[in-house]
Write a protein that holds these residues in place. Structure first.
Motif, PDB file in Angstrom:
ATOM      1  N   TRP B 114       0.859  -1.144  -0.023  1.00 37.41           N
ATOM      2  CA  TRP B 114       0.111  -0.145   0.390  1.00 37.41           C
ATOM      3  C   TRP B 114       0.636   0.948  -0.377  1.00 37.41           C
ATOM      4  CZ3 TRP B 114      -1.656   4.829   2.244  1.00 37.41           C
ATOM      5  CH2 TRP B 114      -3.001   4.983   1.628  1.00 37.41           C
ATOM      6  N   ALA B 136      -6.798   2.367  -3.790  1.00 37.60           N
ATOM      7  CA  ALA B 136      -7.515   1.126  -3.856  1.00 37.60           C
ATOM      8  C   ALA B 136      -7.872   1.128  -4.847  1.00 37.60           C
ATOM      9  CB  ALA B 136      -8.696   1.629  -3.354  1.00 37.60           C
ATOM     10  N   LEU B 139      -4.686  -1.164  -6.465  1.00 32.53           N
ATOM     11  CA  LEU B 139      -4.752  -2.674  -6.084  1.00 32.53           C
ATOM     12  C   LEU B 139      -5.524  -3.199  -7.015  1.00 32.53           C
ATOM     13  CD1 LEU B 139      -4.784  -1.489  -1.827  1.00 32.53           C
ATOM     14  CD2 LEU B 139      -2.348  -3.299  -3.772  1.00 32.53           C
ATOM     15  N   ARG B 140      -6.663  -2.293  -7.122  1.00 31.27           N
ATOM     16  CA  ARG B 140      -7.866  -3.849  -8.089  1.00 31.27           C
ATOM     17  C   ARG B 140      -7.218  -3.973  -9.651  1.00 31.27           C
ATOM     18  NH1 ARG B 140     -11.679  -0.859  -6.223  1.00 31.27           N
ATOM     19  NH2 ARG B 140     -12.019   1.090  -7.754  1.00 31.27           N
ATOM     20  N   GLU B 145      -5.087  -6.595  -4.070  1.00 32.48           N
ATOM     21  CA  GLU B 145      -6.332  -6.413  -2.650  1.00 32.48           C
ATOM     22  C   GLU B 145      -5.688  -6.646  -2.056  1.00 32.48           C
ATOM     23  OE1 GLU B 145      -8.951  -6.510  -5.724  1.00 32.48           O
ATOM     24  OE2 GLU B 145      -9.907  -4.819  -5.643  1.00 32.48           O
TER      25      GLU B 145
END
Ligand SMILES: Nc1ncnc2c1ncn2[C@@H]1O[C@H](COP(=O)(O)OP(=O)(O)O)[C@@H](O)[C@H]1O
Ligand SMILES: [Mg+2]
Lengths: 266, 383
Positions: B114, B136, B139-140, B145
């Motif tokens: 992250w 986010a 990450l997707r 994720e």
């Protein structure tokens, strides 16, 4: 053949270690001697340790030594790190080879010469000798140890991490603090620990650069021993041995952790 | 040289064909030397907005150096680099709207996935909420994720590669630089990631510049390829053009498999040149665009799949016909490569698709066979 060589190995190892550690072991054992006579065992006792706390002179010396070690190790950690960074990161500059050679010189220079030259320097600039001259003298030789440890760490770290940080918009100065420093921190701590222990047990350089009111523990011990070894000296020496051993163990654990981190990354 | 027009090719994206278009990235006579080694030699290159451009070449030809100059880690010895018409040659790396995915990935080992992805965003004036949302999203995008809290050393090679990709995409740079991004992945993962990269590029509408030494990867991914050798660009063209119309022997040889015939030009008739091949002891015909000089030495290059192999002498016009003997067969599963000995010291490679499951091949070792290729199947090379 292997049988004989392993027997030989064990014997020489044993002899070597005995030679190294037997005197120290004897000192530690006699620090728990109940008898006042240094060479006669009179039963187990810790009274000499208790007596240490009554000896204000020894306590003062210990306090001075501790403060010098703290100051000089911290200064050495900063200066040594800067030197290592310059050597490892700023490419080729004029005098780089000379500079990197010179960083190792104090590691092999006789302490007497180091002490003498520092003394001459302090006299020349008219600096009154005492706490700070010892601290500076200790800094000047222990920063080389820090530089060597940190440089090894830097050489093993990935240059592209810093480039990646800058690529993502991080200015060079900030990059040092958020990327480079966390990478080399174990090295700096190990160097600090090393510098601290070196300062703690230095006698020669401290003797050269000391002045009134700044007697370090090794100096105190040395001067007392000349009047005869007392069990108290054994006790304080045992404590000193304990501290130095602890320092070296912590330094090597830090170095080991840094090696582990390196292999994990690779 | 000797270009002939390709057949009708449907192309939806070709800004380089319009001379009035302003290039997005431009290298202007850039030279980079390290000591007395010339890594990049007086090289000029134009890359257009939203193009997927590949620098392709062998190891040490200067690809990474080009990329590092664009990212700002190396200063050109001479020449300049423009981004959207602005000279960025002296702009430091942290101020360039360009992000790079490093060959070694260069993930920060002391930060979680992250934090790695958020790193670039934290350097800008983004709010905490924006950063979280963007991370986010990234990450997707790279399907990581569940791994947000892991440290890089707790990830597999493929996962690390995707973190590196997400990190370099997070800031939505004007240009994404990819230095051999897939080199460390195994073949299957590499092919999957290639498709993902292409989809990403279409979705994000960014300009991608990829460095690779893998010709298949370049052909697969790029809109255009620059073939490099020893600090020079030999040819800049679409994968199709590079394959079918290589500009030089080096390019032809570097990309795919190819047969070379050393010839001299004997005559010209309309758009067909007649070549004399001493090796084969025969003449060959080739369709050309530009007329080669009579009597000059040239190389005729023919891809193996352009050759037809048969037992009977082929009928028909406008084809070169050679006779030979099957010397060797390399079975590759889907295809077999036949080595046909056509003269004492010349063999030609041709590809036959294995359309049947017969292990007994109809054409086999030591068979006498005919080879044929059309006049427009070969490329005439003078360099
Ligand atoms: N920092 C450097 N110092 C000296 N030589 C370098 C440096 N970087 C690259 N080179 C040399 O420049 C040439 C091109 O390198 P590079 O761009 O990395 O090639 P590629 O990425 O195409 O394999 C190589 O011969 C390499 O040795
Ligand atoms: Mg490279």
């Amino acid at each position: 053949m292997t049988q004989r060589s392993s027997w030989f190995n064990i014997t020489s190892l044993g002899l070597g270690f005995a030679f190294l550690y037997l005197p120290i072991l004897i000192l530690v054992i006699y620090s728990f001697n109940a008898s006042k006579l240094v060479t006669v065992w009179g039963g187990f006792s810790t009274k000499w340790y208790a007596e240490l706390w009554q000896n204000q002179q020894l306590l003062d010396a210990a306090w001075v030594t501790f403060r010098i070690a703290l100051v000089s190790a911290s200064l050495a950690a900063v200066l040594g790190t800067v030197a290592a960074l310059v050597l490892a990161r700023f490419g080729r500059f004029t005098g780089r080879t000379l500079f990197s050679g010179m960083i190792y010189a104090p590691l092999v220079m006789p302490e007497v010469i180091l002490g003498l030259s520092l003394l001459l320097l302090f006299v020349a600039v008219g600096q009154e000798r005492g706490f700070w001259t010892i601290a500076i003298a200790h800094t000047s030789f222990s920063m080389c140890y820090v530089a060597v440890v940190v440089q090894a760490r830097l050489a093993g770290s990935d240059r592209s991490l810093e480039e990646a940080a800058q690529d993502l918009g991080c200015p060079p100065f900030k990059t040092f603090f958020v990327i480079t420093l966390p990478q080399i921190l174990p090295g700096i701590l190990a160097g600090w620990m090393l510098a601290f222990t070196l300062s703690l047990d230095d006698l020669v350089i401290a003797s050269f650069t000391t002045g009134p009111g700044a007697t370090t523990l090794p100096m105190k011990i040395y001067s007392q021993v000349r009047l005869g070894v007392t069990p108290q000296i054994n006790a304080i020496s045992t404590i000193l041995i304990g501290l130095v051993t602890l320092g070296v163990i912590i330094a090597s654990l830090l170095a080991k952790r840094q090696r582990l981190a390196q292999t994990k990354r690779g | 040289m000797a270009k002939k027009p390709l057949g009708p090719v449907r192309r939806t994206f070709s800004p380089w064909e319009e001379p009035s278009n302003q290039p997005f990235i431009e290298f202007q006579s850039v030279t980079k030397t390290f000591g007395d080694h010339i890594a990049v030699d007086n090289l000029s290159l134009k890359i257009y907005k939203r193009e997927f451009h590949a620098l392709l070449g062998g190891s040490g030809c200067g690809k990474t150096t080009m990329m590092r100059m664009l990212a700002g880690f190396e200063q050109p010895t001479s020449g300049c680099i423009l981004l959207e018409g602005e000279d960025i040659t002296r702009v430091p790396p942290h101020k360039r709207p360009v992000n790079m995915m490093f060959q070694s990935y260069a993930l920060f080992p002391h930060m979680s996935v992250w934090d790695n992805i958020a790193f670039g965003l934290k350097q800008e004036a983004f709010s905490k909420r924006e950063i979280s949302a963007r991370v986010a999203e990234m990450l997707r995008l790279v399907k990581l994720e569940p791994f947000a809290r892991r440290k890089p050393h707790q990830l597999s090679g493929g996962q690390r590669q995707r973190v590196a990709l997400a990190r370099s995409l997070a800031k939505r740079p004007k240009v994404l630089l990819l230095d051999e991004p897939l080199a460390a992945l195994d073949k299957k993962l590499r092919e999957e990631t290639q498709i993902e990269l292409m989809n990403l590029q279409e979705e994000l509408r960014m300009t991608f510049l990829i460095v690779t030494h893998d010709q298949e990867e370049a052909m697969n991914l790029a809109d255009r390829i620059s073939v490099m050798d020893a600090g020079h660009i030999l040819q800049v063209a679409t994968p199709g053009e590079i394959y079918e119309q290589p500009s030089s022997r080096y390019v032809a040889d570097f990309i795919g498999d190819i047969n070379f015939f050393e010839c001299t030009v004997k005559g010209m008739n309309a758009s067909v040149a007649t070549l004399d091949s001493a090796e084969l002891g025969t003449t060959l015909q080739v369709e050309v665009g530009e007329k080669p000089q009579l009597g000059s030495s040239v190389t005729l290059a023919v891809r193996p799949e352009k050759l037809r192999i048969s037992f009977e002498k082929p009928e028909g016009e406008n084809q070169n016909i050679l006779q030979g003997e099957v010397w060797d067969i390399a079975y590759m599963g889907d295809v077999s490569i036949y080595h046909i000995k056509v003269s004492q010291d010349h063999t030609i490679r041709t590809i036959v698709t294995n359309t049947t499951r017969l292990v007994e091949r109809p054409i086999t070792w030591e068979d006498k066979v005919w080879l044929a290729f059309d006049y427009d199947a070969g490329v005439l090379l003078t360099a």
